[in-house]
Motif scaffolding. Structure first.
Motif, short mmCIF file in Angstrom:
data_model
loop_
_atom_site.label_atom_id
_atom_site.label_comp_id
_atom_site.label_asym_id
_atom_site.label_seq_id
_atom_site.Cartn_x
_atom_site.Cartn_y
_atom_site.Cartn_z
N SER A 49 34.31 58.11 0.01
CA SER A 49 34.32 57.05 -1.01
C SER A 49 33.47 57.46 -2.21
O SER A 49 32.38 58.02 -2.05
N SER A 74 47.56 49.62 -6.87
CA SER A 74 46.48 48.95 -6.15
C SER A 74 46.87 47.53 -5.77
O SER A 74 46.27 46.93 -4.90
N GLU A 80 42.38 50.24 -1.14
CA GLU A 80 43.34 51.05 -0.39
C GLU A 80 42.70 51.60 0.89
O GLU A 80 43.35 51.70 1.93
N SER A 81 41.41 51.93 0.81
CA SER A 81 40.72 52.44 2.00
C SER A 81 40.63 51.37 3.08
O SER A 81 40.77 51.67 4.28
N HIS A 89 37.96 56.83 5.81
CA HIS A 89 37.52 58.23 5.87
C HIS A 89 36.51 58.44 6.98
O HIS A 89 36.59 59.42 7.73
N LYS A 123 48.75 58.85 0.18
CA LYS A 123 47.59 58.09 0.68
C LYS A 123 46.67 58.97 1.53
O LYS A 123 45.72 58.46 2.12
N LYS A 173 42.16 51.62 6.72
CA LYS A 173 41.32 51.38 7.89
C LYS A 173 42.05 50.51 8.91
O LYS A 173 42.01 50.77 10.13
N TYR A 229 39.97 52.26 -4.92
CA TYR A 229 39.78 53.09 -3.72
C TYR A 229 39.34 52.23 -2.54
O TYR A 229 39.86 52.39 -1.41
N GLN A 230 38.43 51.32 -2.77
CA GLN A 230 37.93 50.48 -1.69
C GLN A 230 39.05 49.61 -1.12
O GLN A 230 39.12 49.39 0.10
N ARG A 234 44.45 61.07 0.71
CA ARG A 234 43.09 61.23 0.20
C ARG A 234 42.14 60.16 0.73
O ARG A 234 40.94 60.36 0.77
N TYR A 235 42.67 59.01 1.14
CA TYR A 235 41.80 57.96 1.69
C TYR A 235 41.31 58.31 3.10
O TYR A 235 40.40 57.67 3.60
N THR A 286 34.68 52.55 6.25
CA THR A 286 35.81 53.11 5.51
C THR A 286 36.77 53.87 6.44
O THR A 286 36.39 54.30 7.54
#
Length: 315
Positions: free
Chosen positions: A61, A11, A82-83, A109, A53, A87, A79-80, A55-56, A107
Protein backbone atom coordinates in the motif's frame (compact mmCIF):
# COMPACT_ATOMS: atom_id res chain seq x y z
CA UNK A 1 -23.52 -9.86 -15.52
CA UNK A 2 -20.81 -8.96 -17.99
CA UNK A 3 -17.19 -8.79 -16.96
CA UNK A 4 -15.68 -5.33 -17.38
CA UNK A 5 -12.30 -5.15 -19.03
CA UNK A 6 -9.22 -3.52 -17.54
CA UNK A 7 -9.74 -0.20 -19.25
CA UNK A 8 -13.36 0.06 -18.14
CA UNK A 9 -12.60 -0.94 -14.56
CA UNK A 10 -12.66 2.10 -12.28
CA UNK A 11 -12.58 2.79 -8.60
CA UNK A 12 -16.36 3.10 -8.65
CA UNK A 13 -16.67 -0.56 -9.70
CA UNK A 14 -16.42 -2.75 -6.58
CA UNK A 15 -14.02 -5.63 -7.12
CA UNK A 16 -16.42 -8.06 -5.46
CA UNK A 17 -18.99 -7.41 -8.21
CA UNK A 18 -16.68 -8.55 -11.01
CA UNK A 19 -17.88 -11.89 -12.36
CA UNK A 20 -14.46 -13.50 -12.77
CA UNK A 21 -13.81 -13.10 -9.05
CA UNK A 22 -17.07 -14.77 -8.15
CA UNK A 23 -16.21 -17.61 -10.49
CA UNK A 24 -12.76 -17.92 -8.93
CA UNK A 25 -14.18 -18.02 -5.39
CA UNK A 26 -16.66 -20.74 -6.37
CA UNK A 27 -14.30 -23.14 -8.10
CA UNK A 28 -11.02 -22.66 -6.20
CA UNK A 29 -10.65 -22.88 -2.42
CA UNK A 30 -7.28 -22.81 -0.66
CA UNK A 31 -7.11 -25.79 1.67
CA UNK A 32 -6.14 -25.26 5.29
CA UNK A 33 -2.90 -27.24 4.92
CA UNK A 34 -1.92 -25.37 1.75
CA UNK A 35 -1.55 -28.57 -0.28
CA UNK A 36 -3.12 -26.93 -3.34
CA UNK A 37 -1.43 -23.57 -2.95
CA UNK A 38 0.55 -23.79 -6.20
CA UNK A 39 -2.56 -24.34 -8.33
CA UNK A 40 -4.60 -21.87 -6.29
CA UNK A 41 -1.96 -19.16 -6.66
CA UNK A 42 -1.64 -19.77 -10.40
CA UNK A 43 -5.40 -19.44 -10.88
CA UNK A 44 -5.56 -16.33 -8.72
CA UNK A 45 -2.73 -14.57 -10.53
CA UNK A 46 -4.15 -15.47 -13.92
CA UNK A 47 -7.57 -14.08 -13.01
CA UNK A 48 -6.21 -10.92 -11.34
CA UNK A 49 -3.75 -10.20 -14.13
CA UNK A 50 -6.49 -10.47 -16.73
CA UNK A 51 -8.44 -7.68 -15.04
CA UNK A 52 -5.36 -5.58 -14.14
CA UNK A 53 -5.75 -6.25 -10.39
CA UNK A 54 -2.56 -8.19 -9.74
CA UNK A 55 -0.77 -5.17 -8.28
CA UNK A 56 -3.10 -5.19 -5.25
CA UNK A 57 -1.58 -8.56 -4.35
CA UNK A 58 2.07 -7.97 -5.22
CA UNK A 59 2.49 -4.26 -4.37
CA UNK A 60 2.38 -2.79 -0.89
CA UNK A 61 0.00 0.00 0.00
CA UNK A 62 1.29 3.51 -0.80
CA UNK A 63 1.96 5.92 2.00
CA UNK A 64 -0.97 8.09 2.94
CA UNK A 65 -0.34 11.69 1.71
CA UNK A 66 -0.96 14.59 4.10
CA UNK A 67 -2.83 16.73 1.57
CA UNK A 68 -6.47 15.66 1.42
CA UNK A 69 -7.14 17.22 -2.00
CA UNK A 70 -4.09 16.17 -4.02
CA UNK A 71 -3.93 13.58 -6.84
CA UNK A 72 -1.76 11.38 -4.64
CA UNK A 73 -4.54 11.35 -2.06
CA UNK A 74 -7.05 10.21 -4.67
CA UNK A 75 -4.71 7.46 -5.86
CA UNK A 76 -4.23 6.32 -2.28
CA UNK A 77 -7.96 6.13 -1.64
CA UNK A 78 -8.55 4.23 -4.88
CA UNK A 79 -5.90 1.71 -3.90
CA UNK A 80 -7.41 1.21 -0.47
CA UNK A 81 -10.85 0.64 -1.96
CA UNK A 82 -9.68 -1.93 -4.49
CA UNK A 83 -7.39 -3.59 -1.96
CA UNK A 84 -10.30 -4.02 0.45
CA UNK A 85 -12.35 -5.67 -2.29
CA UNK A 86 -9.44 -7.96 -3.18
CA UNK A 87 -9.07 -8.81 0.51
CA UNK A 88 -12.66 -10.07 0.48
CA UNK A 89 -11.87 -12.22 -2.55
CA UNK A 90 -8.90 -13.83 -0.81
CA UNK A 91 -10.88 -14.50 2.36
CA UNK A 92 -13.77 -16.13 0.53
CA UNK A 93 -11.34 -18.19 -1.58
CA UNK A 94 -9.89 -20.11 1.38
CA UNK A 95 -11.17 -22.54 3.95
CA UNK A 96 -12.60 -21.43 7.28
CA UNK A 97 -9.46 -22.16 9.32
CA UNK A 98 -7.46 -19.71 7.20
CA UNK A 99 -10.25 -17.15 7.02
CA UNK A 100 -10.20 -16.49 10.76
CA UNK A 101 -6.57 -15.36 10.72
CA UNK A 102 -6.86 -13.47 7.42
CA UNK A 103 -9.74 -11.26 8.60
CA UNK A 104 -7.44 -9.57 11.13
CA UNK A 105 -4.99 -8.47 8.41
CA UNK A 106 -5.60 -5.02 6.91
CA UNK A 107 -4.67 -5.30 3.20
CA UNK A 108 -4.86 -7.91 0.44
CA UNK A 109 -1.11 -7.59 -0.14
CA UNK A 110 -0.32 -8.53 3.46
CA UNK A 111 -2.66 -11.53 3.32
CA UNK A 112 -1.18 -12.72 0.05
CA UNK A 113 2.42 -12.39 1.23
CA UNK A 114 1.59 -14.27 4.43
CA UNK A 115 0.15 -17.15 2.39
CA UNK A 116 3.21 -17.15 0.16
CA UNK A 117 5.53 -17.37 3.17
CA UNK A 118 3.43 -20.12 4.72
CA UNK A 119 2.81 -22.43 1.75
CA UNK A 120 5.06 -21.58 -1.19
CA UNK A 121 7.89 -24.00 -1.89
CA UNK A 122 11.48 -23.13 -2.58
CA UNK A 123 12.28 -22.67 -6.28
CA UNK A 124 14.87 -25.43 -6.12
CA UNK A 125 12.27 -27.87 -4.78
CA UNK A 126 9.80 -26.96 -7.54
CA UNK A 127 12.52 -27.42 -10.14
CA UNK A 128 13.49 -30.84 -8.77
CA UNK A 129 9.90 -32.08 -8.63
CA UNK A 130 9.19 -30.92 -12.19
CA UNK A 131 12.35 -32.60 -13.50
CA UNK A 132 11.59 -35.84 -11.65
CA UNK A 133 8.03 -35.95 -12.96
CA UNK A 134 9.17 -35.18 -16.51
CA UNK A 135 11.62 -38.09 -16.63
CA UNK A 136 9.51 -40.58 -14.64
CA UNK A 137 6.00 -40.07 -15.99
CA UNK A 138 4.72 -42.84 -18.30
CA UNK A 139 1.31 -43.41 -19.80
CA UNK A 140 -0.93 -46.02 -18.19
CA UNK A 141 -3.10 -48.64 -19.84
CA UNK A 142 -6.41 -47.09 -20.85
CA UNK A 143 -5.24 -43.49 -20.28
CA UNK A 144 -5.97 -40.84 -22.91
CA UNK A 145 -2.88 -39.58 -24.67
CA UNK A 146 -3.80 -35.87 -24.70
CA UNK A 147 -3.71 -35.15 -20.92
CA UNK A 148 -0.57 -37.27 -20.62
CA UNK A 149 1.33 -35.27 -23.24
CA UNK A 150 0.05 -31.95 -21.90
CA UNK A 151 1.24 -32.89 -18.41
CA UNK A 152 4.75 -33.53 -19.71
CA UNK A 153 4.74 -30.21 -21.55
CA UNK A 154 3.55 -28.51 -18.36
CA UNK A 155 6.61 -29.86 -16.52
CA UNK A 156 8.82 -28.50 -19.29
CA UNK A 157 7.22 -25.07 -18.96
CA UNK A 158 7.79 -25.17 -15.20
CA UNK A 159 11.46 -25.90 -15.75
CA UNK A 160 11.70 -23.07 -18.27
CA UNK A 161 10.20 -20.67 -15.73
CA UNK A 162 13.11 -21.64 -13.45
CA UNK A 163 15.60 -21.01 -16.27
CA UNK A 164 16.13 -24.70 -17.08
CA UNK A 165 15.96 -25.10 -20.85
CA UNK A 166 15.27 -28.52 -22.41
CA UNK A 167 15.59 -28.79 -26.22
CA UNK A 168 12.35 -29.63 -28.01
CA UNK A 169 13.93 -32.68 -29.66
CA UNK A 170 14.73 -34.13 -26.24
CA UNK A 171 11.19 -33.39 -25.07
CA UNK A 172 9.78 -35.18 -28.13
CA UNK A 173 12.01 -38.20 -27.49
CA UNK A 174 10.89 -38.28 -23.86
CA UNK A 175 7.21 -38.12 -24.86
CA UNK A 176 7.59 -40.97 -27.35
CA UNK A 177 9.49 -43.02 -24.79
CA UNK A 178 6.76 -42.45 -22.21
CA UNK A 179 4.31 -44.18 -24.60
CA UNK A 180 6.46 -47.27 -25.15
CA UNK A 181 4.45 -49.43 -22.71
CA UNK A 182 1.48 -49.29 -25.10
CA UNK A 183 2.28 -51.51 -28.09
CA UNK A 184 0.09 -49.48 -30.43
CA UNK A 185 2.36 -46.44 -30.02
CA UNK A 186 5.56 -48.37 -30.72
CA UNK A 187 4.76 -48.46 -34.45
CA UNK A 188 3.92 -44.75 -34.32
CA UNK A 189 7.37 -44.05 -32.88
CA UNK A 190 9.05 -46.18 -35.56
CA UNK A 191 7.21 -44.38 -38.37
CA UNK A 192 7.88 -40.99 -36.79
CA UNK A 193 11.62 -41.62 -36.55
CA UNK A 194 11.78 -42.98 -40.10
CA UNK A 195 10.18 -39.83 -41.49
CA UNK A 196 12.78 -37.70 -39.64
CA UNK A 197 10.35 -34.80 -39.67
CA UNK A 198 10.81 -31.80 -37.39
CA UNK A 199 7.62 -30.86 -35.60
CA UNK A 200 6.73 -28.64 -32.67
CA UNK A 201 5.36 -29.98 -29.39
CA UNK A 202 1.87 -28.81 -30.31
CA UNK A 203 2.09 -30.61 -33.67
CA UNK A 204 3.28 -33.81 -31.97
CA UNK A 205 0.35 -33.58 -29.56
CA UNK A 206 -2.05 -33.26 -32.49
CA UNK A 207 -0.47 -36.22 -34.31
CA UNK A 208 -0.73 -38.45 -31.24
CA UNK A 209 -4.37 -37.55 -30.66
CA UNK A 210 -5.15 -38.38 -34.29
CA UNK A 211 -3.21 -41.64 -34.02
CA UNK A 212 -5.21 -42.55 -30.92
CA UNK A 213 -8.43 -42.08 -32.88
CA UNK A 214 -7.16 -44.07 -35.87
CA UNK A 215 -6.04 -46.97 -33.68
CA UNK A 216 -9.29 -46.95 -31.74
CA UNK A 217 -7.58 -46.48 -28.39
CA UNK A 218 -9.82 -45.01 -25.70
CA UNK A 219 -10.61 -45.42 -22.05
CA UNK A 220 -14.09 -46.84 -22.76
CA UNK A 221 -12.74 -49.40 -25.27
CA UNK A 222 -10.09 -50.56 -22.85
CA UNK A 223 -12.65 -50.89 -20.05
CA UNK A 224 -14.91 -52.95 -22.30
CA UNK A 225 -12.05 -55.31 -23.13
CA UNK A 226 -11.14 -55.65 -19.46
CA UNK A 227 -14.76 -56.36 -18.53
CA UNK A 228 -15.01 -59.07 -21.18
CA UNK A 229 -11.80 -60.68 -19.94
CA UNK A 230 -13.00 -60.60 -16.34
CA UNK A 231 -16.34 -62.13 -17.27
CA UNK A 232 -14.64 -64.91 -19.24
CA UNK A 233 -12.38 -65.65 -16.26
CA UNK A 234 -15.35 -65.86 -13.91
CA UNK A 235 -17.19 -68.16 -16.34
CA UNK A 236 -14.14 -70.39 -16.65
CA UNK A 237 -13.79 -70.64 -12.88
CA UNK A 238 -17.46 -71.54 -12.45
CA UNK A 239 -17.34 -74.19 -15.18
CA UNK A 240 -14.18 -75.71 -13.72
CA UNK A 241 -15.60 -76.20 -10.24
CA UNK A 242 -16.21 -79.76 -9.11
CA UNK A 243 -19.78 -80.56 -8.17
CA UNK A 244 -20.83 -82.19 -4.93
CA UNK A 245 -21.03 -85.95 -4.87
CA UNK A 246 -24.57 -87.17 -4.90
CA UNK A 247 -25.85 -90.25 -3.15
CA UNK A 248 -26.56 -93.10 -5.55
CA UNK A 249 -30.14 -93.46 -6.68
CA UNK A 250 -31.50 -96.95 -6.59
CA UNK A 251 -33.89 -96.31 -9.42
CA UNK A 252 -31.12 -94.98 -11.61
CA UNK A 253 -28.98 -97.99 -10.73
CA UNK A 254 -31.78 -100.33 -11.75
CA UNK A 255 -32.29 -98.42 -14.95
CA UNK A 256 -28.56 -98.66 -15.71
CA UNK A 257 -28.52 -102.38 -14.93
CA UNK A 258 -31.53 -103.01 -17.11
CA UNK A 259 -30.08 -101.04 -19.99
CA UNK A 260 -26.74 -102.89 -19.85
CA UNK A 261 -28.11 -106.41 -19.26
CA UNK A 262 -28.07 -108.90 -22.09
CA UNK A 263 -31.29 -109.10 -24.13
CA UNK A 264 -33.50 -112.12 -23.74
CA UNK A 265 -34.22 -114.00 -26.93
CA UNK A 266 -37.16 -116.36 -27.49
CA UNK A 267 -36.81 -119.50 -29.63
CA UNK A 268 -37.97 -119.38 -33.21
CA UNK A 269 -41.33 -121.01 -33.81
CA UNK A 270 -39.75 -124.00 -35.58
CA UNK A 271 -37.22 -124.92 -32.87
CA UNK A 272 -37.85 -127.98 -30.66
CA UNK A 273 -37.34 -128.26 -26.90
CA UNK A 274 -34.86 -131.03 -26.02
CA UNK A 275 -36.61 -131.69 -22.67
CA UNK A 276 -40.33 -131.93 -23.39
CA UNK A 277 -39.97 -132.22 -27.18
CA UNK A 278 -42.36 -129.30 -27.54
CA UNK A 279 -42.05 -126.74 -30.34
CA UNK A 280 -41.57 -122.96 -29.99
CA UNK A 281 -39.27 -122.79 -26.96
CA UNK A 282 -35.91 -123.93 -25.67
CA UNK A 283 -35.06 -126.15 -22.74
CA UNK A 284 -34.03 -123.28 -20.47
CA UNK A 285 -37.43 -121.67 -20.96
CA UNK A 286 -39.41 -124.90 -20.75
CA UNK A 287 -42.09 -124.75 -18.07
CA UNK A 288 -41.93 -128.50 -17.46
CA UNK A 289 -38.13 -128.37 -17.04
CA UNK A 290 -38.35 -125.46 -14.63
CA UNK A 291 -41.14 -127.16 -12.66
CA UNK A 292 -39.10 -130.36 -12.32
CA UNK A 293 -36.13 -128.37 -11.06
CA UNK A 294 -38.31 -126.69 -8.47
CA UNK A 295 -39.75 -130.05 -7.38
CA UNK A 296 -36.27 -131.49 -7.06
CA UNK A 297 -36.78 -134.10 -9.75
CA UNK A 298 -34.02 -132.73 -11.99
CA UNK A 299 -30.59 -131.36 -11.18
CA UNK A 300 -29.81 -128.40 -13.46
CA UNK A 301 -26.77 -128.82 -15.71
CA UNK A 302 -24.84 -125.90 -17.21
CA UNK A 303 -25.72 -122.22 -16.70
CA UNK A 304 -28.80 -121.48 -14.59
CA UNK A 305 -32.04 -120.56 -16.22
CA UNK A 306 -32.10 -116.87 -17.23
CA UNK A 307 -35.78 -116.29 -16.67
CA UNK A 308 -35.94 -116.38 -12.85
CA UNK A 309 -32.71 -115.69 -10.96
CA UNK A 310 -34.45 -115.63 -7.58
CA UNK A 311 -35.70 -119.20 -8.02
CA UNK A 312 -32.21 -120.28 -9.08
CA UNK A 313 -30.76 -119.12 -5.75
CA UNK A 314 -33.39 -121.01 -3.80
CA UNK A 315 -32.31 -124.21 -5.60
Amino acid sequence: MTTPNASASTSSTPLSNVSWLRSFMDRCKLEKNGSNFADWDAQLQLAAQGDDKLRYLTEASPTEPPNTRSAARQSYEDYQKESAAMKNVLIFAMEAELQRSAIKISTAHEIYMKLVNMFSRAPRVIQYEAASAFFDLNIKEGQKVSPHVLKLIEHVETLKSHKVEIPDELVIDRILHSLSKIKAYVQFRVNFNMQDKKVSLDELHKMLVQAERDMGLSVSTTKDVLNVNQKSKRTFKKSGKKGKKRSPNRNSAKTYEASTSKPKYSAPSGDKCHYCCGVGHWKRNCSKYLGDIKAGKVTPVGPPPSKDKGKEKQV
